[in-house]
Design an enzyme around this catalytic site. Structure first.
Site, PDB file in Angstrom:
ATOM      1  CG  ASP A   1      53.001  42.285  41.969  1.00 22.08           C
ATOM      2  OD1 ASP A   1      54.070  41.869  42.201  1.00 22.08           O
ATOM      3  OD2 ASP A   1      52.640  42.517  40.647  1.00 22.08           O
TER       4      ASP A   1
ATOM      5  CG  HIS B   1      46.015  37.466  37.298  1.00 21.51           C
ATOM      6  ND1 HIS B   1      46.112  36.734  36.178  1.00 21.51           N
ATOM      7  CD2 HIS B   1      47.363  37.726  37.517  1.00 21.51           C
ATOM      8  CE1 HIS B   1      47.363  36.415  35.812  1.00 21.51           C
ATOM      9  NE2 HIS B   1      48.303  37.237  36.686  1.00 21.51           N
TER      10      HIS B   1
HETATM   11  N1  ACO Z   1      40.510  47.441  41.350  1.00 15.68           N
HETATM   12  C1  ACO Z   1      39.522  47.908  40.940  1.00 15.68           C
HETATM   13  N2  ACO Z   1      38.488  47.378  40.031  1.00 15.68           N
HETATM   14  C2  ACO Z   1      39.256  46.503  39.129  1.00 15.68           C
HETATM   15  C3  ACO Z   1      40.499  45.977  39.372  1.00 15.68           C
HETATM   16  C4  ACO Z   1      41.254  46.439  40.616  1.00 15.68           C
HETATM   17  N3  ACO Z   1      42.498  46.160  41.040  1.00 15.68           N
HETATM   18  N4  ACO Z   1      40.872  45.070  38.490  1.00 15.68           N
HETATM   19  C5  ACO Z   1      39.954  45.056  37.479  1.00 15.68           C
HETATM   20  N5  ACO Z   1      38.757  45.811  38.079  1.00 15.68           N
HETATM   21  C6  ACO Z   1      37.550  45.899  37.540  1.00 15.68           C
HETATM   22  C7  ACO Z   1      37.624  46.614  36.089  1.00 15.68           C
HETATM   23  O1  ACO Z   1      37.369  48.031  36.388  1.00 15.68           O
HETATM   24  C8  ACO Z   1      36.585  45.881  35.187  1.00 15.68           C
HETATM   25  O2  ACO Z   1      35.344  46.361  35.866  1.00 15.68           O
HETATM   26  P1  ACO Z   1      34.158  46.855  34.876  1.00 15.68           P
HETATM   27  O3  ACO Z   1      33.635  45.319  34.387  1.00 15.68           O
HETATM   28  O4  ACO Z   1      32.982  47.388  35.587  1.00 15.68           O
HETATM   29  O5  ACO Z   1      34.864  47.697  33.682  1.00 15.68           O
HETATM   30  C9  ACO Z   1      36.410  44.629  35.986  1.00 15.68           C
HETATM   31  O6  ACO Z   1      37.010  44.463  37.077  1.00 15.68           O
HETATM   32  C10 ACO Z   1      37.438  43.770  35.074  1.00 15.68           C
HETATM   33  O7  ACO Z   1      38.673  44.186  34.712  1.00 15.68           O
HETATM   34  P2  ACO Z   1      39.608  44.288  33.646  1.00 15.68           P
HETATM   35  O8  ACO Z   1      40.508  45.708  33.621  1.00 15.68           O
HETATM   36  O9  ACO Z   1      38.735  44.189  32.365  1.00 15.68           O
HETATM   37  O10 ACO Z   1      40.672  43.125  33.712  1.00 15.68           O
HETATM   38  P3  ACO Z   1      42.037  42.641  32.899  1.00 15.68           P
HETATM   39  O11 ACO Z   1      42.050  41.464  32.863  1.00 15.68           O
HETATM   40  O12 ACO Z   1      41.976  43.655  31.563  1.00 15.68           O
HETATM   41  O13 ACO Z   1      42.980  43.362  33.811  1.00 15.68           O
HETATM   42  C11 ACO Z   1      44.743  43.659  35.620  1.00 15.68           C
HETATM   43  C12 ACO Z   1      43.783  42.809  34.692  1.00 15.68           C
HETATM   44  C13 ACO Z   1      45.391  44.695  34.787  1.00 15.68           C
HETATM   45  C14 ACO Z   1      45.586  42.740  36.356  1.00 15.68           C
HETATM   46  C15 ACO Z   1      43.716  44.378  36.528  1.00 15.68           C
HETATM   47  O14 ACO Z   1      43.025  43.713  37.420  1.00 15.68           O
HETATM   48  C16 ACO Z   1      44.405  45.488  37.175  1.00 15.68           C
HETATM   49  O15 ACO Z   1      44.591  46.734  36.569  1.00 15.68           O
HETATM   50  N6  ACO Z   1      44.894  45.317  38.664  1.00 15.68           N
HETATM   51  C17 ACO Z   1      45.493  46.090  39.312  1.00 15.68           C
HETATM   52  C18 ACO Z   1      47.154  46.212  38.874  1.00 15.68           C
HETATM   53  C19 ACO Z   1      47.764  44.971  39.310  1.00 15.68           C
HETATM   54  O16 ACO Z   1      47.622  44.542  40.571  1.00 15.68           O
HETATM   55  N7  ACO Z   1      48.401  44.321  38.433  1.00 15.68           N
HETATM   56  C20 ACO Z   1      49.408  43.145  38.651  1.00 15.68           C
HETATM   57  C21 ACO Z   1      48.757  41.856  37.783  1.00 15.68           C
HETATM   58  S1  ACO Z   1      49.841  40.553  38.237  1.00 15.68           S
HETATM   59  C22 ACO Z   1      51.057  40.709  37.661  1.00 15.68           C
HETATM   60  O17 ACO Z   1      51.337  41.305  36.503  1.00 15.68           O
HETATM   61  C23 ACO Z   1      52.204  40.094  38.409  1.00 15.68           C
END
Ligand code: ACO
Length: 402
Positions: free
Chosen positions: A337, A280
């Site tokens: 979720d 998140h």
């Molecule tokens: N699985 C694996 N790796 C992940 C995940 C994940 N679900 N989420 C983040 N990471 C990793 C990224 O690859 C990144 O790694 P790095 O530093 O080696 O590049 C690090 O964690 C930071 O992640 P970001 O993508 O920079 O985080 P951001 O804040 O931009 O994204 C998001 C947040 C979109 C929610 C992301 O965590 C994600 O894609 N999660 C999966 C989708 C999801 O569950 N979305 C629902 C969100 S809650 C909502 O809207 C109700």
């Protein structure tokens, strides 16, 4: 913040902040999140307390008007909503035009957008009475629209609202009842769905809410702004994640249930492989909503005597992830979720409807945020700047010389 913004504007500086990781776009008195501590409050009330003690309509009132309603205020609010649940027959016919396999999210968004063509008497964002009636119409009609989108997808006749029922009960009946067949709303299902709507009701400046505000900042009407929010919510990185989680669990199961090898693929950053329902932008701790949903998932599945193979897989995934340095070092925890899809599935909703359920829950938050913005004297049209990376000026070459 506003003063610093003015100064930067005068000096010609812009801040470059992709994804608005550090940029506040507004001030707001609606929802408070402390992502490090895992705290979420609506208008000062902790989410856990509201989920346990307040109904969705009570919470909707709280978000929109700022205070919990008295019993009389709640009765009046619910009564007004009940009066507006029907869709205009001409709008009902819109549903005939969509392909049967259409995803219900664009159908929902289209129908919300179409409301602005039916209620042209109430589109002025600065007329308090018009905003009020649009608020009531949206809250009343979106469950009807959502159930029609579902009925269309399974080829069943639409059910008109039964206004003797409560908000969630009415939605469940319109979704699952079939004409000439008896249908009783399961009170436990209604209670849990109401609670899930409470958990989704607002989450400050998330992607869909920011979209609602941005569209509204151009003084577009409430229906247009919310319709745009529905589209933003549909993306798999936002509300679409609840459908994506179930698809992920299904595919792990189909591959023999090897959770460890799936986690390895996530850590190897295989293209397109993420642990959906994890991570998140704001929570760097357990999402307080996810803890409540996890508990509810177990209760609902037990009650409905559903095989909980997917729940077991989800719990294994969580356990492995929370002990793994990849996830720990990045502070990745289950979000709201991660477990909701399992509950929706047990209730009988197909995965395509999951994000629609999120939209039903988020609706009062979108409305409250739009109204707060319209009443904020500091509000300006949303218009971010950019850092230009294209070519410098160059001479035009006529097409025959290129
Ligand atoms: N699985 C694996 N790796 C992940 C995940 C994940 N679900 N989420 C983040 N990471 C990793 C990224 O690859 C990144 O790694 P790095 O530093 O080696 O590049 C690090 O964690 C930071 O992640 P970001 O993508 O920079 O985080 P951001 O804040 O931009 O994204 C998001 C947040 C979109 C929610 C992301 O965590 C994600 O894609 N999660 C999966 C989708 C999801 O569950 N979305 C629902 C969100 S809650 C909502 O809207 C109700």
């Amino acid at each position: 913040g506003i003063e610093v913004g003015k100064l930067l504007k005068e000096t010609g500086y812009v801040t470059y902040d992709p994804g608005f990781v550090n940029t506040a776009s507004c001030t707001s008195a609606i929802t408070y999140i402390d992502g490090d501590a895992g705290i979420l409050r609506y208008r000062g009330y902790p989410i856990g307390e509201l989920a346990e003690k307040a109904s969705f309509l009570e919470v909707s009132y709280l978000l929109i008007y700022g205070e919990l309603p008295t019993a009389a205020q709640l009765a009046e609010f619910s009564g007004k909503i009940r009066m507006h649940t029907l869709l205009h027959e001409d709008l009902r016919r819109f549903f005939d035009g969509f392909p049967r396999d259409a995803h219900p999210m664009p159908v929902l968004s289209s129908a919300v957008s179409a409301l602005s063509t039916f209620y042209q008497d109430a589109l002025d964002p600065f007329d308090a009475d018009q905003v009020e009636i649009s608020t009531v119409r949206l809250l009343a009609k979106v469950p009807t629209i959502a159930s029609y989108a579902y009925k269309k997808s399974i080829g069943q006749p639409f059910m008109y609202p039964d206004n003797a029922l409560g908000y969630v009960e009415n939605f469940l009946r319109m979704t699952f009842a079939v004409p000439a067949t008896s249908y009783e709303v399961d009170p436990v299902v209604a209670k849990v769905l109401d609670m899930l709507f409470v958990l989704h009701a607002d989450h400050e400046q998330n992607c869909s809410t920011s979209t609602v505000r941005l569209v509204g900042s151009a003084q577009a009407n409430l229906f247009a702004s919310v319709s745009a929010g529905v589209h933003a919510l549909s993306g798999p990185l936002h509300g679409g994640a609840n459908q994506a989680v179930l698809e992920m669990l299904d595919s792990i199961k189909a591959d023999g249930g090897d959770v460890q090898s799936f986690v390895r693929r996530v850590k190897d950053k295989e293209p397109g492989v993420k642990l959906m329902g994890f991570g998140h932008r704001v929570y760097k701790n357990y999402d307080p909503r996810a803890a409540i949903v996890k508990q509810a998932a177990r209760e609902v599945l037990d009650r409905m005597h559903q095989p909980d193979e997917l729940l077991d897989l989800a719990m294994q995934l969580e356990e492995i992830a929370l002990a793994d340095d990849y996830f720990v070092s990045r502070k990745l925890y289950p979000n709201v979720d991660f477990y909701t899809g399992l509950i929706y599935k047990a209730m009988g909703f197909p995965p395509k409807m999951f994000t629609v359920l999120f939209a039903l829950g988020r609706l009062p938050g979108w409305i409250a945020q739009w109204r707060e913005m319209m009443g904020d004297p500091a509000n300006k049209i949303g218009r971010p700047r950019q850092v230009y990376t294209g070519s410098a000026e160059r001479a035009f070459v006529p097409v025959e010389q290129r």
